[in-house]
Design a protein around this motif. Structure first.
Motif, short mmCIF file in Angstrom:
data_model
loop_
_atom_site.label_atom_id
_atom_site.label_comp_id
_atom_site.label_asym_id
_atom_site.label_seq_id
_atom_site.Cartn_x
_atom_site.Cartn_y
_atom_site.Cartn_z
N THR A 153 -49.11 7.96 51.90
CA THR A 153 -48.79 8.35 50.57
C THR A 153 -48.56 9.74 50.42
O THR A 153 -48.88 10.20 51.65
CB THR A 153 -49.97 7.77 49.32
N GLN A 154 -48.06 9.73 49.05
CA GLN A 154 -47.85 11.04 49.10
C GLN A 154 -49.18 11.76 48.77
O GLN A 154 -50.11 12.54 49.42
CB GLN A 154 -47.31 11.28 47.43
N ASN A 172 -50.87 15.22 50.46
CA ASN A 172 -51.47 16.41 50.01
C ASN A 172 -52.71 17.13 50.43
O ASN A 172 -52.90 17.61 51.05
CB ASN A 172 -51.39 16.07 48.41
#
Length: 193
Positions: A8-9, A13
């Motif tokens: 996932t994003q 991160n």
């Protein structure tokens, strides 16, 4: 060696944040012992002649592939160095190309205790070594007022080992080991200056 599986994003991160925290600004160097091992030091910090020197048995500290931390200038953020690590060849004006070299310099160190040399107004570079068997061995000797000279093989015209370009020295507080980089053949140059 570490791998991340990003799904996932948000995970991306987190992974990038984790990587940024692990990144150290520095240069990887191969440190190799040259010559015999130093005399063992006893509990009182003096040379212990009763303990044998086994120079031929390979020890982990004889060869280390480690980082030297290159700290950026706090004002500019750019690392500053005054002296290069010598090349492992003597320049030949007749050669159209430079010889190939390894990505990580091979720096040889001599275990002969020497006096650390610095003089006013002549800059030197000081880099902290990443902890390793070599730094541990130097710190255990508890000799913050002596140093071991460093060389690059074939950097001199007439000598296989070349001339010293700096030294390894334990910090005064015995918390880390630093590589001091000086002008090439500094033991001859500094007294002349």
């Amino acid at each position: 060696g570490r791998s991340y599986c990003v799904r996932t994003q948000r995970m991306l991160n987190q992974c990038l944040e984790s990587l940024v925290q692990k990144v150290q600004s520095g240069v990887v160097i191969n440190f190799e012992k040259s010559g015999p091992d130093p005399a063992p030091i006893g509990e009182d910090g003096l040379i212990d002649s009763s303990r044998p020197i086994n120079s031929f048995a390979s020890q982990p500290w004889h060869s280390c592939h480690k980082l030297i931390y290159v700290r950026p200038n706090p004002k500019t953020g750019v690392p500053v160095g005054h002296w290069p690590i010598p090349e492992s060849f003597w320049p030949d004006q007749n050669s159209p190309t430079l010889p190939p070299r390894t990505a990580h310099p091979v720096v040889r160190f001599s275990c002969v205790d020497c006096e650390p040399m610095v003089i006013d107004k002549l800059p030197f570079d000081k880099y902290e070594l990443e902890p390793s068997p070599l730094t541990q061995y130097i710190l255990e000797r508890k000799s913050p007022h002596t140093c071991w000279q460093v060389f690059v093989s074939s950097s001199g015209k007439y000598s296989e080992l070349g001339h010293p370009f700096g030294y390894l020295k334990a910090s005064t507080t015995l918390t880390c080991v630093n590589l001091f980089v000086m002008p090439y053949n500094y033991p001859v140059l500094l007294p002349l200056l």
